[in-house]
Motif scaffolding. Structure first.
Motif, short mmCIF file in Angstrom:
data_model
loop_
_atom_site.label_atom_id
_atom_site.label_comp_id
_atom_site.label_asym_id
_atom_site.label_seq_id
_atom_site.Cartn_x
_atom_site.Cartn_y
_atom_site.Cartn_z
N LYS A 120 39.65 36.36 6.59
CA LYS A 120 39.13 37.68 6.24
C LYS A 120 38.87 38.38 7.57
CE LYS A 120 35.92 39.87 3.10
NZ LYS A 120 34.98 39.68 2.00
N ARG B 56 33.53 41.47 7.61
CA ARG B 56 32.73 41.61 6.39
C ARG B 56 32.82 43.05 5.87
NH1 ARG B 56 28.07 36.91 6.87
NH2 ARG B 56 29.43 35.49 8.02
N PRO C 280 30.88 46.13 6.73
CA PRO C 280 30.28 47.33 7.31
C PRO C 280 31.37 48.40 7.45
CG PRO C 280 30.86 45.83 9.05
CD PRO C 280 31.21 45.13 7.75
N SER D 117 32.46 48.82 12.88
CA SER D 117 32.19 47.57 13.62
C SER D 117 32.92 47.59 14.95
CB SER D 117 32.65 46.37 12.80
OG SER D 117 32.53 45.18 13.57
N SER D 118 32.32 46.95 15.95
CA SER D 118 32.98 46.74 17.24
C SER D 118 33.07 45.26 17.55
CB SER D 118 32.19 47.42 18.36
OG SER D 118 32.45 48.80 18.39
N ALA D 119 33.05 44.43 16.52
CA ALA D 119 32.97 42.99 16.74
C ALA D 119 34.35 42.36 16.86
CB ALA D 119 32.18 42.35 15.61
N LEU E 261 24.38 39.92 8.95
CA LEU E 261 25.57 39.21 8.47
C LEU E 261 25.38 38.79 7.00
CD1 LEU E 261 26.55 36.95 11.51
CD2 LEU E 261 27.22 39.30 11.01
N THR F 172 27.84 43.48 10.26
CA THR F 172 28.47 43.03 11.50
C THR F 172 27.41 42.90 12.59
OG1 THR F 172 30.08 43.60 13.22
CG2 THR F 172 29.01 45.44 12.13
N CYS F 173 27.67 42.01 13.53
CA CYS F 173 26.71 41.76 14.61
C CYS F 173 26.68 42.91 15.62
CB CYS F 173 26.99 40.44 15.31
SG CYS F 173 28.56 40.38 16.20
N THR F 174 27.66 43.81 15.55
CA THR F 174 27.63 44.98 16.42
C THR F 174 28.46 46.12 15.84
OG1 THR F 174 28.18 45.88 18.59
CG2 THR F 174 29.43 43.93 17.90
N SER G 20 29.83 46.24 20.84
CA SER G 20 30.82 45.17 20.95
C SER G 20 30.23 43.86 21.50
CB SER G 20 32.08 45.64 21.67
OG SER G 20 31.95 45.65 23.07
N ILE G 21 31.10 42.87 21.68
CA ILE G 21 30.65 41.47 21.84
C ILE G 21 30.26 41.10 23.28
CG2 ILE G 21 31.34 39.05 21.54
CD1 ILE G 21 31.01 40.58 18.89
N LEU H 273 29.68 36.64 16.74
CA LEU H 273 31.02 36.96 16.24
C LEU H 273 31.59 35.78 15.46
CD1 LEU H 273 33.60 38.73 16.10
CD2 LEU H 273 34.35 37.59 18.20
N ARG I 285 30.00 33.43 13.96
CA ARG I 285 29.32 33.31 12.66
C ARG I 285 29.81 34.42 11.72
NH1 ARG I 285 23.76 34.30 10.21
NH2 ARG I 285 24.28 33.34 8.21
N GLU I 286 30.05 35.59 12.28
CA GLU I 286 30.42 36.73 11.43
C GLU I 286 31.78 36.55 10.74
OE1 GLU I 286 29.94 40.55 13.29
OE2 GLU I 286 31.45 41.49 12.02
N VAL I 287 32.79 36.21 11.50
CA VAL I 287 34.14 36.18 10.92
C VAL I 287 34.67 34.77 10.68
CG1 VAL I 287 34.75 38.45 11.83
CG2 VAL I 287 35.30 36.41 13.16
N ILE J 6 34.08 38.08 24.49
CA ILE J 6 34.45 38.04 23.06
C ILE J 6 34.46 36.60 22.55
CG2 ILE J 6 36.06 38.70 21.23
CD1 ILE J 6 37.10 40.96 22.96
N PHE J 7 35.18 35.71 23.26
CA PHE J 7 35.16 34.29 22.89
C PHE J 7 35.24 33.47 24.17
CE2 PHE J 7 38.88 36.59 21.05
CZ PHE J 7 39.60 36.67 22.21
#
Lengths: 472, 472
Positions: free
Chosen positions: A184, A187, A189, A192-194, B417, B422-424, B428-429, B437, B439-441, B467-468
């Motif tokens: 997916k 979520r 929102p 988002s900028s995630a 979440l 979204t966390c942001t 952004s991350i 992030l 956890r979010e996606v 980001i990661f």
């Protein structure tokens, strides 16, 4: 191949997902899923089977097994694309979402809705209207288009000048990847900028990166008041400069469409708005929407701008019925053209988009070329977006005529590119416009696209041969 | 490393691009480019050098040589990001676009503009205004933000409820890839369906896929009339239900911001709108924009909706000066908070976004938690987008206080979440929100992002660790 089909059947039965056989190898169905009468191109080849999944999990099983056997997977929903998008040049399985056509969840307070890919945008709006939701989905491509394909092609339509394109209305997507993994994108929102904008990359990827099995879409508020009007102009150029004036004044029109005299004639011949007969001259169609006060305000400003650009006969649809007929006449021009075909004839329907200021010039030159070649062609355009469509009737059995059409289309595309435009504003690339894409963005940019493709679908099984060629 | 710097200097000199040394290893500059006072996090490590390219070609040379020596590259423009985006945990070269801050081409008739990455959005608008263009760029994040970073973070701001986010305003990008290849995502049509939407993937990718060296941006028409108003409410929940009513009525407000009583107090303390003193209660700020008639219409409808939701003191800014002061007070809340710090104190500023209907609940719970913990925190939100910001003052030297803040922020993100948010929404991350992030996606969706990253930057030299995590 037949091992794979049996394996899919077995796994889905084992899941308890469906009592019916979800796979067909009926020749008529294979033909219907691999050939399109509307499309400008139909490469050789048909799918070997058509699968009718009932759920995301079914799609995941299909992908996993196709991945195991290296079998191409091609998504199918409305079947109304124009560039051979759902053709099967490498065989494989056509995944028809016909049974996945429901509203999954309606979040009225958040003004969004979760749907399956085979719900049509018209059906979605009919259901939203029946619920008295006060909301609608504003992206309006061809009447038979469905959400899955609309995501695949990043379509738009007459409302784009006000509401943008498909990608602006997607909140999240459930996607089955090439190996069957279900993801997916995010979520729910609205903003988002995630992380990477995966919506942005899946929307418009024509099924080459994964199959969308569910989408959460933003909805818009149904305007309090709407009105439809038409104005005629002596030339397309006058119509275009009126349109430019309206855009530059920042008047929030709901739609602004241009049609040439041929297109107006086609509408009259089609008879959809009979007994009303429209003047066969370059024409702007307007849709106004908003509060009563703002609609009145917009109309009077548009009237004055069109007048000062040689517009005449500013006419309103007289009532709601005429409003609908008029707009549907506009929406059904492809069918009107198809209805004019004689034995052996086809319609070549294509689109390009250019920076706004170049549109009139592009239309004029392209029209002249078609006239000079003796082709029967009509033009209509989403003039606020710099996007226009050319529909040409030709005889597929006459080689000379086919060559003429191909030449005209190629010239029009190249002209659009030379004007810093794009080879397609809303139909997308499919099988038919790969060479144009390459010319448009160049090999290094196509290479980036292919790197993304290769990363997500290393076996190149997702709709292979579309957007760019399969690497040898 | 120093070989690489010399090689860059040599190649750029050989190109005849710049007489000056474009590379600095001054310790103060390294610190300024690797550490941020505003950021919630500052990982250990600084860049080894700062490069100041003057052209896309310079950036390409830098990337090619960094690629050869496996040296990290980190883009830098406004330096106002909040999650450690331009930190240099793996060393490398910070590429500061300070000298690439020009308008390259203005296409007034097409309502678009080509700019370099280090032009600030406020400067861009000042220049558009000086030219009497009648156009403006509507994305309005923090006042010091610049286009390059705004693209990197897919920022937005107070205008997003009307105009959307950064990605909606990008027509094309010139990008230098990890190996120095220069690509352009597309030509200059406002709308296109040609191939993958590379704009969509580069916007919001935080410099991890390439460095943007030029961008063509859409512009909007400057509205004929604007007006600013504020309304107080007994509770945040009342303000939120008024906001919901306004959204659901489809009133095209230009901005709608919520501030809690603490934030209003911070504005009063900051004194920017003195001698005017605002009521220290939950407040909605509105901006109205359009024609004179539509602004009047919007105001009267908003007035009636706020009234029926316990709104009181519907007050307008009294003149243009007050309008500007009021709005700039809103825009400068981060500085107002920073100004309140005592010795050793910092401000933790973070944002989340949720589906619209959940915002009031999220704000209420989060405020209560901060109050219960005895933290001084203010809240402001882009309430039409379901997006809000929490700014918390804390003492960085007191471990206990740092832990409290971290806990509060983590709880707020998790709550968002759980509400499908979204966390942001717009920050952004960066380095700071990687766990959120994930956890979010979920890991499969992050894996897709990493596959795209790996395909375009196989050596992971572009802004690594953002980001990661970098794969081990």
């Amino acid at each position: 191949m037949y091992n794979a089909l049996d394996e899919i059947r077995r796994e889905i039965k084992a899941q308890g997902g469906s009592d019916e056989d979800i796979i067909s190898i009926d020749p008529d169905e294979l033909h219907a899923h691999g050939y399109s009468e509307w499309s400008t191109v139909n490469p050789d080849g048909l799918p070997v089977a058509v699968a009718y999944p009932r759920s995301t999990e079914h799609v995941s099983v299909i992908a996993r097994i196709c991945h195991k056997y290296h079998i191409p997977i091609i998504g199918y929903s409305g079947g109304s694309s124009l560039e051979g998008h759902f053709s099967a040049p490498y065989g494989g399985i056509s995944v028809d979402f016909a049974y996945m056509n429901k509203i999954v969840q309606f979040n009225k307070d958040d003004m969004d809705i979760v749907v399956q890919p085979s719900i049509g945008w018209q059906d979605l709006n009919a259901q939203l209207s029946q619920m008295n939701s006060g909301l609608f989905f504003p992206i309006d491509p061809g009447p038979s288009a469905k959400i899955g394909g609309m995501i695949g092609t990043n379509c738009s339509g007459t409302n784009a000048v006000r509401y943008g394109t498909m990608r602006d209305w997607v909140i999240n997507l459930t996607v089955v990847l090439a190996d069957g993994t279900i993801i997916k994108t995010r979520r729910r929102p609205r903003k988002s900028s995630a992380g990477y904008n995966l919506n942005g990359i899946f929307v418009g990827s024509e099924g080459t990166l994964g199959l969308v099995t569910e989408a959460t879409l933003k909805l818009a508020i149904v305007p309090e008041e709407t009105s439809v009007a038409v104005v005629s102009f002596p030339t397309i150029r006058d119509a275009a400069s009126a349109a430019a004036g309206i855009m530059q004044a920042g008047i929030p029109i709901a739609s602004m469409e241009v049609m040439d005299e041929v297109q107006m004639k086609v509408i009259n011949l089609g008879g959809a708005t009979a007994p009303r007969v429209w003047k066969e001259a370059p024409t702007l169609f307007f849709k106004f929407a908003g509060t009563k006060a703002s609609v009145q305000d917009n109309i009077s400003r548009v009237k004055s701008i069109t007048k000062s650009n040689k517009g005449s006969n500013f006419e309103f649809a007289r009532d709601e019925r005429e409003q609908q007929l008029l707009w549907s006449a506009r929406k059904e021009v492809l069918w009107s053209m198809l209805a004019l075909r004689k034995e052996g004839e086809e319609v070549w329907s294509t689109d390009v988009a250019v920076p706004f200021s170049r549109l009139a010039e592009l239309i004029e030159i392209s029209k002249k070329e078609m006239d000079d070649m003796g082709l029967f062609a009509s033009i209509l355009g989403h003039i606020g977006d710099g996007n226009f469509h050319e529909s040409i009737i030709y005889n597929r059995t006459k080689k000379e005529e086919v060559e003429k059409v191909e030449k005209c289309v190629k010239n029009m595309v190249n002209r659009a590119l030379d004007m810093e435009g794009t080879c397609t504003g809303e139909h997308s690339i499919g099988w038919g416009k790969k060479a144009s894409l390459l010319r448009e963005v160049g090999p290094d940019t196509v290479a980036v696209m292919k790197q993304i493709k290769g990363a997500l679908d290393p076996l190149w099984i997702m709709n292979p041969g579309k957007i760019f060629d399969v690497p040898s």
